[in-house]
Enzyme design. Sequence first.
Site, mmCIF file in Angstrom:
data_model
loop_
_atom_site.group_PDB
_atom_site.id
_atom_site.type_symbol
_atom_site.label_atom_id
_atom_site.label_comp_id
_atom_site.label_asym_id
_atom_site.label_seq_id
_atom_site.Cartn_x
_atom_site.Cartn_y
_atom_site.Cartn_z
ATOM 1 N N GLU A 15 0.806 -1.211 0.000
ATOM 2 C CA GLU A 15 0.000 0.000 0.000
ATOM 3 C C GLU A 15 0.845 1.269 0.000
ATOM 4 O O GLU A 15 0.468 2.271 -0.610
ATOM 5 C CB GLU A 15 -0.949 0.012 1.219
ATOM 6 N N HIS A 36 -11.805 -6.022 8.621
ATOM 7 C CA HIS A 36 -12.585 -5.797 7.407
ATOM 8 C C HIS A 36 -13.792 -4.929 7.692
ATOM 9 O O HIS A 36 -14.744 -4.918 6.927
ATOM 10 C CB HIS A 36 -13.034 -7.133 6.790
#
Lengths: 341, 420
Positions: A75, A145
């Site tokens: 990322e 999540h």
Amino acid sequence: MHRTLRAAGRRWLSSAATEMNMCTAINLTMKDAMRRNDKMVIFGEDVGFGGVFRCSVGLRDEFGRDRVFNTPVNEQGLIAFAVGLCVAGHDVIAEIQFADYIFPAFDQIVNEVAKYRYRAASNWDVGGLVIRAPCSAVGHGSMYHSQSVESYFAHCPGLKIVIPRGPYQAKGLLNASVADRNPILFFEPKTLYRNAEGSVPDEHYTIPIGQADVVRVGSDITMVGWGTQVDRMLGAASILQEEHGVSVEVIDLQTIVPWDVVTVTESVRKTGRCIVTHEAPVTNGFGAELTSTIQERCFLSLEAPIQRVCGYDTHFPLAWEEFYLPSVPRLVESAVKTMNY
Amino acid sequence: KLQFLYFIETMHRLVWAVRRARCRSASLYPGISSVEYVETPEFKRDVGQFKILQQMGTDGKVAEGVEMPFSWEDATKMYECMVRSSVYDVALSEMQRQGRITFYCTNHGEEAASTASGAAFEPQDMIWPQYRELGMFLWRGLTTESIVDCCMGNEGDEAKGRALPVHYMLPEANVQVVHAVLGTHIAQAPGAGYAYKLNGEDRCSVAYFGDGAASEGDALSALNYASVLKCQTVFVCRNNGYSISTPVSDQYAGDGIAARGAAFDIPTIRIDGNDVFAVYNGVKAARKHCVENKEPVLVELMTYRVGDHTTSDNSSAYRPEGEVESNIEEGKHPIDRFKLYLEANGRWDAEKEKALRKKAHTEIMTAMKAGENKKRANPTHMFTDMYDELPWHLKEQHDSMHAHIQNNRDKYNTKAYRDL
């Protein structure tokens, strides 16, 4: 608990519209953005085949591997790469696979993306960048999540943060984000990809960044939230009206930074009561900022302290999601308490 | 008979299955370069030795068959940049000690690494610097006035005094802003390199970084992204032996930074970073390969950090006695080395040297005097360039700040700021 959500949208009287969910709205918006600007590129982990949430389906086929591609699982490199592309004159939609995984890129976002224009005195900027990331609770996401991460970034000057509540908003806000010449974090509540359905005009349109939406007009109490929380506020508003005779004004903030202080404070001056609500943990969540500013500007209008109905200061648990979330019952309870203050 | 045939058939299938499995083993392992098998465990730890490119010795003599790759005019210009870098470094360090600027970062010992590499790139190549590349900045046209205004943080600074000293930029000459966060720029350069490839440009992006910055995650990310996405990016690592007080022995265990390129299939070269010829030729070749083959190249320049990390550092606290001297004596210093070559070829002499050093000193002192008479920018600029347009909350804060200042003028040094 999921049910099909029909996002309240405005109809353009003259143009055609299509029923679709939020995922499709985002997909079509990106397709359109790519057609309008051949200097735009879209990338992220697994973006090539269509993305783990299918938001980028069909893009690689139409625009080619040069403009729509997978990145390595990294990322920090992803966002840095986006910075370089923007500096070289391209527009970028960079996808972080889950907002929970945005943290390796935190340095790039805070120290580079947010500061690029300022330290270069506008000789260069990263205004062409939109970072998209699915966020918030999905029913079974657990700690990694389900996170809502807007407040980490709201604290960083130089960014804009946008959160849509449904397909109509997603298209309008994403179009506006792409056009906006500042770096934007576009957090998409992932449960709404499939659960939020509505009518979306076929033509190109924008919803202004920095503008809140009064989704339900009311007179007794103001509720401010965003994303998935909007539907919960509407659910609570119905119950409060039917069972308690309380008229709730529901506001979708839409843009977290810079937020629409005028719409919100006008509403609270009218109702005299306010609940701020978000899934993210209560301490130092963006609700704290809203509460502080609202009380500062609406002090004399307030009939009761402003309440925050938010996630607890724990990590997002799998087993107890229904208790963790700022649910409809919690909102109703808080509103009743506020009305009886 | 049928059973026998069946048996033969089965054996036949088995043999072919094994053969197919052996052939298919290559596709069973995508992403590796060879499918040779061994029967006993073997551990590999090196990727082969890197030879160091060197074309001019510390005696200033150039190797047989090596031609000067630039004109005498450019050679002299390069030398002047190197000397000016050194003279400015000394003057600005002194100014920091006198309190006339708050901080400074020298480039001693790396003048060739910086200048010759800078000269080897084309003007259109977009450079992301670290902070120890003054020679490159001077080659690209950074003025003494800009240097001083930046170090003083006055209104003449391109960034309006927002950042620390030495945080230069050259928008018209394609040099990005020096910034303090280490290594974040290394992974940005590939994004631009990708754009240049997409657009078919004769252009590369460049990231300069040191041996310490090479440890940052962004550096590894950069090599990965640049190689897999095939970016026109040249990575230039100045391996100068130190990251503040941390010697390279505490920084990494592998064979320098060059070894990392091979891991990503990036063509890599190691160069004597104090040799102007080798740096220029090596970087030029790197750039050519990069743009022609549309892929990244990694360049490791071996050099030595002669000065302290910055004016906040005192390297005698951690450097062995005599180490600095042993790295610059007898022509080892890049400036001395190149001077030997120029003098031997009748292009330089003691008089020219004296004149240049005097000129450079005068330049910096003149800029300093002028800089000290300049004001700081109006604090309105605390709020500009945050966004393309001022959002409401910054407008409110800006107005509130000015109102506060006006009501408390005697408590602030308002005279130091433009129109305050």
